[in-house]
Design an enzyme around this catalytic site. Structure first.
Site, PDB file in Angstrom:
ATOM      1  N   ASN A  85       0.856  -1.194   0.000  1.00 50.99           N
ATOM      2  CA  ASN A  85       0.000   0.000   0.000  1.00 50.99           C
ATOM      3  C   ASN A  85       0.897   1.251   0.000  1.00 50.99           C
ATOM      4  OD1 ASN A  85      -1.842   2.005   0.518  1.00 50.99           O
ATOM      5  ND2 ASN A  85      -2.647   1.125   2.405  1.00 50.99           N
ATOM      6  N   LYS A 124      -0.167   4.191   0.232  1.00 48.04           N
ATOM      7  CA  LYS A 124      -0.860   5.265   0.973  1.00 48.04           C
ATOM      8  C   LYS A 124      -0.706   6.569   0.177  1.00 48.04           C
ATOM      9  CE  LYS A 124      -0.662   2.733   5.190  1.00 48.04           C
ATOM     10  NZ  LYS A 124      -0.771   2.703   6.625  1.00 48.04           N
ATOM     11  N   HIS A 147     -10.090   0.614   4.826  1.00 47.82           N
ATOM     12  CA  HIS A 147      -8.778   0.731   5.471  1.00 47.82           C
ATOM     13  C   HIS A 147      -8.906   1.669   6.676  1.00 47.82           C
ATOM     14  CE1 HIS A 147      -4.603   1.828   6.191  1.00 47.82           C
ATOM     15  NE2 HIS A 147      -4.284   0.695   5.613  1.00 47.82           N
ATOM     16  N   GLU A 199      -6.026  -5.525  10.537  1.00 46.31           N
ATOM     17  CA  GLU A 199      -4.982  -4.527  10.786  1.00 46.31           C
ATOM     18  C   GLU A 199      -5.332  -3.722  12.038  1.00 46.31           C
ATOM     19  OE1 GLU A 199      -2.901  -3.440   6.585  1.00 46.31           O
ATOM     20  OE2 GLU A 199      -4.031  -1.865   7.559  1.00 46.31           O
ATOM     21  N   ILE A 244      -0.221   0.134  13.080  1.00 51.54           N
ATOM     22  CA  ILE A 244       0.061   0.575  11.709  1.00 51.54           C
ATOM     23  C   ILE A 244       1.157   1.636  11.713  1.00 51.54           C
ATOM     24  CG2 ILE A 244      -0.894   1.839   9.733  1.00 51.54           C
ATOM     25  CD1 ILE A 244      -3.537   0.404  10.196  1.00 51.54           C
ATOM     26  N   GLY A 272       2.750  -2.934  10.842  1.00 57.71           N
ATOM     27  CA  GLY A 272       4.074  -3.040  11.443  1.00 57.71           C
ATOM     28  C   GLY A 272       4.963  -4.135  10.877  1.00 57.71           C
ATOM     29  N   ALA A 290       3.047  -1.316   4.186  1.00 55.91           N
ATOM     30  CA  ALA A 290       3.207   0.013   3.588  1.00 55.91           C
ATOM     31  C   ALA A 290       4.604   0.539   3.897  1.00 55.91           C
ATOM     32  CB  ALA A 290       2.131   0.963   4.090  1.00 55.91           C
ATOM     33  N   SER A 291       4.808   1.062   5.118  1.00 53.52           N
ATOM     34  CA  SER A 291       6.070   1.742   5.422  1.00 53.52           C
ATOM     35  C   SER A 291       7.299   0.853   5.250  1.00 53.52           C
ATOM     36  CB  SER A 291       6.026   2.329   6.842  1.00 53.52           C
ATOM     37  OG  SER A 291       5.665   1.357   7.788  1.00 53.52           O
TER      38      SER A 291
END
Ligand code: G3P
Length: 225
Positions: free
Chosen positions: A7, A9, A88, A144, A149, A183, A204-205
């Site tokens: 993702n 984002k 989400h 999630e 997150i 995470g 994502a991150s």
């Protein structure tokens, strides 16, 4: 085949390096035989859909028409994406007055997508929501927990008991694919997710904020092979 959903984002890095990430995702997917799907901002969907599998970050429960600023299933379909994320944590399908999920709207969005050949990846924040969403039979349901997150502790490490309960519930109550996210940053996090029974992960991150996209995607994909 297990799934890895990346993702973007609205991260600046995702916008600046979106094409590179998509191309690497496609290469790594073939190398490890993992179903890697990227979820970029709407404006990038059409371009990136030529490079790898994509899903949108959300869709409104509308048919095409006079809905300024909204996104219909038709727009997603025309972009070449194969489906969409829904509900989400950062784009919840909620009543703005009381914060409660509007299940009827969520169901309508899922149904419109399904009827029009789009896959649906619905995020939930807890077991109760998972049970409700199971009844709507989306393609996949992703657990999630919002507090994890973007952090450094993975959902698989922090909440193995809830993850197991979630996966058992989905497997028992519907044919949707159970996924987890929040995470997740390392191969060890992914291994743990697989051990707990997950059919894949959302991240994502761990990818988009990484200095080395190829290593990050490969590290997360290999344990899903
Ligand atoms: O959709 C995936 C996302 O919410 C997880 O974010 O940064 O914890 O991998 P992150």
């Amino acid at each position: 085949m297990k799934k890895l959903i990346i993702n973007y984002k609205a991260y600046r890095e995702g916008i600046d390096h979106g094409e590179g990430i998509a191309k690497i995702a496609n290469t790594v997917a073939k190398k490890f035989n993992v179903d890697i799907i990227v979820s970029p901002p709407f404006t990038m969907l059409k371009e990136l859909s030529k490079m790898c599998k994509t899903i949108a970050q959300g869709v409104d429960e509308i048919d095409p028409g006079a809905f300024t600023g909204h996104v219909s299933w038709y727009e997603i379909k025309q972009s070449g994406a194969m489906g969409t994320l829904l509900n989400h944590s950062e784009e919840r399908c909620i009543d703005s007055k009381n914060g409660a999920i509007v299940y009827s709207a969520l169901k309508k969005a899922i149904d419109l997508c399904t009827q029009n050949g789009l896959e649906t990846y619905v995020c939930v924040q807890n077991i109760k929501e998972a049970l409700e969403v199971c009844k709507m039979r989306p393609t996949a349901i992703a657990y999630e927990p919002p507090e994890l997150i973007g952090g450094i502790i993975s959902v698989s490490d922090a909440q193995p008991g809830i993850v197991k309960e979630f996966i058992e519930l989905v497997n028992k109550n519907c044919s949707s694919i159970p996924l987890i996210g929040a995470g997740i940053k390392t191969a060890a996090d992914v291994k743990k997710a697989v051990e707990l029974g997950s059919a894949g992960i959302l991240v994502a991150s761990g990818v988009v904020k990484s200095k080395d996209f190829k290593s990050a995607i490969s590290e997360l994909a290999e344990p899903l092979a």
